[in-house]
Design an enzyme around this catalytic site. Structure first.
Site, PDB file in Angstrom:
ATOM      1  N   GLY A  12      -9.133  62.287  10.068  1.00 48.98           N
ATOM      2  CA  GLY A  12      -9.770  61.741  11.097  1.00 48.98           C
ATOM      3  C   GLY A  12     -11.255  61.991  10.799  1.00 48.98           C
ATOM      4  O   GLY A  12     -12.040  61.715  11.947  1.00 48.98           O
ATOM      5  N   SER A  13     -11.861  61.775   9.873  1.00 47.97           N
ATOM      6  CA  SER A  13     -13.212  61.805   9.719  1.00 47.97           C
ATOM      7  C   SER A  13     -13.842  60.459  10.343  1.00 47.97           C
ATOM      8  O   SER A  13     -14.887  60.693  10.807  1.00 47.97           O
ATOM      9  CB  SER A  13     -13.744  62.149   8.292  1.00 47.97           C
ATOM     10  OG  SER A  13     -13.406  60.919   7.710  1.00 47.97           O
ATOM     11  N   ASN A  14     -13.060  59.278  10.173  1.00 46.26           N
ATOM     12  CA  ASN A  14     -13.529  58.043  10.685  1.00 46.26           C
ATOM     13  C   ASN A  14     -13.448  58.243  12.322  1.00 46.26           C
ATOM     14  O   ASN A  14     -14.401  57.605  12.850  1.00 46.26           O
ATOM     15  CB  ASN A  14     -12.830  57.019  10.094  1.00 46.26           C
ATOM     16  CG  ASN A  14     -13.352  56.590   8.902  1.00 46.26           C
ATOM     17  OD1 ASN A  14     -14.322  55.902   8.683  1.00 46.26           O
ATOM     18  ND2 ASN A  14     -12.685  57.077   7.710  1.00 46.26           N
ATOM     19  N   MET A  90      -1.455  55.519   9.503  1.00 45.57           N
ATOM     20  CA  MET A  90      -0.671  55.291   8.315  1.00 45.57           C
ATOM     21  C   MET A  90       0.548  54.372   8.596  1.00 45.57           C
ATOM     22  O   MET A  90       1.685  54.540   7.835  1.00 45.57           O
ATOM     23  CB  MET A  90      -0.119  56.462   7.443  1.00 45.57           C
ATOM     24  CG  MET A  90      -1.610  57.441   7.365  1.00 45.57           C
ATOM     25  SD  MET A  90      -2.729  56.350   6.089  1.00 45.57           S
ATOM     26  CE  MET A  90      -1.800  56.241   4.722  1.00 45.57           C
ATOM     27  N   ARG A  91       0.496  53.526   9.579  1.00 46.22           N
ATOM     28  CA  ARG A  91       1.994  52.643   9.998  1.00 46.22           C
ATOM     29  C   ARG A  91       1.251  51.472   9.910  1.00 46.22           C
ATOM     30  O   ARG A  91       0.146  51.048  10.304  1.00 46.22           O
ATOM     31  CB  ARG A  91       2.137  53.008  11.255  1.00 46.22           C
ATOM     32  CG  ARG A  91       2.708  54.752  11.354  1.00 46.22           C
ATOM     33  CD  ARG A  91       3.250  55.041  12.645  1.00 46.22           C
ATOM     34  NE  ARG A  91       4.684  54.334  12.504  1.00 46.22           N
ATOM     35  CZ  ARG A  91       5.764  54.811  11.910  1.00 46.22           C
ATOM     36  NH1 ARG A  91       5.555  55.693  11.203  1.00 46.22           N
ATOM     37  NH2 ARG A  91       6.854  54.213  12.065  1.00 46.22           N
ATOM     38  N   ILE A  93       0.947  47.977  11.880  1.00 42.69           N
ATOM     39  CA  ILE A  93       1.111  47.506  13.336  1.00 42.69           C
ATOM     40  C   ILE A  93       2.200  46.554  13.542  1.00 42.69           C
ATOM     41  O   ILE A  93       1.934  45.234  12.852  1.00 42.69           O
ATOM     42  CB  ILE A  93      -0.422  47.227  13.960  1.00 42.69           C
ATOM     43  CG1 ILE A  93      -1.338  48.188  14.003  1.00 42.69           C
ATOM     44  CG2 ILE A  93      -0.395  46.614  15.309  1.00 42.69           C
ATOM     45  CD1 ILE A  93      -0.953  49.409  14.673  1.00 42.69           C
ATOM     46  N   ASN A 107      -9.675  47.460  11.384  1.00 40.09           N
ATOM     47  CA  ASN A 107      -9.089  48.449  10.546  1.00 40.09           C
ATOM     48  C   ASN A 107     -10.200  48.633   9.534  1.00 40.09           C
ATOM     49  O   ASN A 107     -11.037  47.772   9.130  1.00 40.09           O
ATOM     50  CB  ASN A 107      -7.892  48.122   9.726  1.00 40.09           C
ATOM     51  CG  ASN A 107      -7.230  49.125   8.935  1.00 40.09           C
ATOM     52  OD1 ASN A 107      -7.222  50.224   9.002  1.00 40.09           O
ATOM     53  ND2 ASN A 107      -7.091  48.629   7.603  1.00 40.09           N
ATOM     54  N   HIS A 109     -10.692  50.083   5.464  1.00 41.14           N
ATOM     55  CA  HIS A 109      -9.908  50.228   4.373  1.00 41.14           C
ATOM     56  C   HIS A 109     -10.913  50.601   3.351  1.00 41.14           C
ATOM     57  O   HIS A 109     -11.801  49.824   2.983  1.00 41.14           O
ATOM     58  CB  HIS A 109      -9.158  48.929   3.839  1.00 41.14           C
ATOM     59  CG  HIS A 109      -8.494  49.247   2.761  1.00 41.14           C
ATOM     60  ND1 HIS A 109      -7.119  49.776   2.645  1.00 41.14           N
ATOM     61  CD2 HIS A 109      -8.629  48.922   1.427  1.00 41.14           C
ATOM     62  CE1 HIS A 109      -6.615  49.913   1.712  1.00 41.14           C
ATOM     63  NE2 HIS A 109      -7.530  49.416   0.622  1.00 41.14           N
TER      64      HIS A 109
HETATM   65  C1  GRF Z   1     -10.049  56.271   5.151  1.00 40.83           C
HETATM   66  O1  GRF Z   1     -10.150  56.280   3.799  1.00 40.83           O
HETATM   67  C2  GRF Z   1      -9.658  54.964   5.666  1.00 40.83           C
HETATM   68  O2  GRF Z   1     -10.461  53.842   5.322  1.00 40.83           O
HETATM   69  C3  GRF Z   1      -8.248  54.806   5.376  1.00 40.83           C
HETATM   70  O3  GRF Z   1      -7.743  55.963   5.550  1.00 40.83           O
HETATM   71  C4  GRF Z   1      -8.795  57.149   5.447  1.00 40.83           C
HETATM   72  C5  GRF Z   1      -8.593  58.044   6.403  1.00 40.83           C
HETATM   73  O4  GRF Z   1      -9.668  59.027   6.412  1.00 40.83           O
HETATM   74  N1  GRF Z   1      -7.392  53.879   5.992  1.00 40.83           N
HETATM   75  P1  GRF Z   1     -10.299  60.117   7.861  1.00 40.83           P
HETATM   76  O5  GRF Z   1      -8.664  60.421   8.336  1.00 40.83           O
HETATM   77  O6  GRF Z   1     -10.755  58.992   8.669  1.00 40.83           O
HETATM   78  O7  GRF Z   1     -10.938  61.222   7.264  1.00 40.83           O
END
Ligand code: GRF
Length: 188
Positions: A12-14, A90-91, A93, A107, A109
Site C-alpha cells: 500500500g505504499s502507492n 492483484m486482480r 478488473i 492503474n 505498473h
Molecule cells: C507497485 O509496484 C505497483 O506498480 C504494482 O504493485 C506494486 C504495489 O506496491 N501494480 P504498493 O503496494 O503500492 O507498495
C-alpha cells in the site's frame, strides 16, 4: 470534488502516496474508500491510520468473479465513487466494474509498458539485462496492463544495482508519477 476509491492488495505504499496527496490538496479529489481483497494486507493499517474507510472483500466468499465484483460495485455505488485508482490490486478488473467505470479507472505498473507486463515486472527487467526500466500509468481495459498509456517515467538500471535498490527507486518514482498524473486528471 470527485470521490475516488483506491483498490490495493498488499503493502500500500502507492495507496498512501495518493491518499496523502488528496488529503493535503495536491490532488483535487477525495480518497474516500479503500477496496482490499486480502483481509491481512498491510494497506488496511495504512488506511486506518489515515481514517479512510476500508471495504474488505475476499473473493473466496463468492461463487463467481462476477458476484465478487457485484458486491464491490454495490459498495462503490453506496459511497458515490466517481473514479477508481488501482494501486497494487492483484486482480483483473472484470466486466461488471469495467461496464460502469471504463475510462474512469487507472492503474500503475512498474515497467515501461508494453515491456514486462504482468507479475514481477521489476525483477523481470532486472534479470533481462536491460539498462532502463520505469513506471507506467494507464487507463484500465479488459487486458492485463494493456489500456491506453497516460504517462511513463524511465528509471535507469545502474551498474552494481541490486534488485532491492532498483525496487526502491522504482517505487519512489511510482509515488511521484501517480500523484502528478492524478493531479492533472482532477485539474481538468
Ligand atoms: C507497485 O509496484 C505497483 O506498480 C504494482 O504493485 C506494486 C504495489 O506496491 N501494480 P504498493 O503496494 O503500492 O507498495
Amino acid at each position: 470534488m470527485k470521490n475516488i476509491a483506491i483498490f490495493a492488495s498488499g503493502n500500500g505504499s502507492n495507496f498512501e502516496a495518493v491518499a496523502l496527496a488528496c488529503k493535503n490538496g495536491e490532488i483535487n479529489a477525495r480518497a474516500v474508500l479503500l477496496i482490499c481483497d486480502k483481509p491481512d494486507a498491510v494497506v488496511i493499517k495504512r488506511a486506518k491510520n489515515l481514517n479512510i474507510p476500508v471495504f474488505v472483500c475476499s473473493p473466496a466468499a463468492f461463487p463467481t468473479r462476477a458476484a465478487h465484483e457485484g458486491h464491490i460495485l454495490d459498495a462503490l455505488d453506496d459511497t458515490g465513487i466517481d473514479f477508481i485508482v488501482l494501486a497494487g490490486y492483484m486482480r483483473i478488473i472484470g466486466k461488471p466494474i469495467l461496464d460502469e467505470y471504463e475510462g474512469r479507472i487507472v492503474n500503475i505498473h512498474p515497467s515501461l509498458l508494453p515491456a514486462f507486463p504482468g507479475l514481477d515486472a521489476i525483477k523481470k527487467a532486472f534479470e533481462s539485462g536491460v539498462s532502463q526500466t520505469g513506471v507506467t500509468v494507464h487507463y484500465v481495459d479488459a487486458g492485463v496492463d494493456t489500456g491506453p498509456i497516460i504517462a511513463q517515467k524511465p528509471v535507469d538500471i545502474l551498474p552494481g544495482d541490486t534488485l532491492e535498490n532498483l525496487e526502491a527507486r522504482v517505487h519512489e518514482t511510482e509515488h511521484r508519477l501517480y500523484v502528478s498524473v492524478l493531479r492533472e486528471i482532477f485539474a481538468l
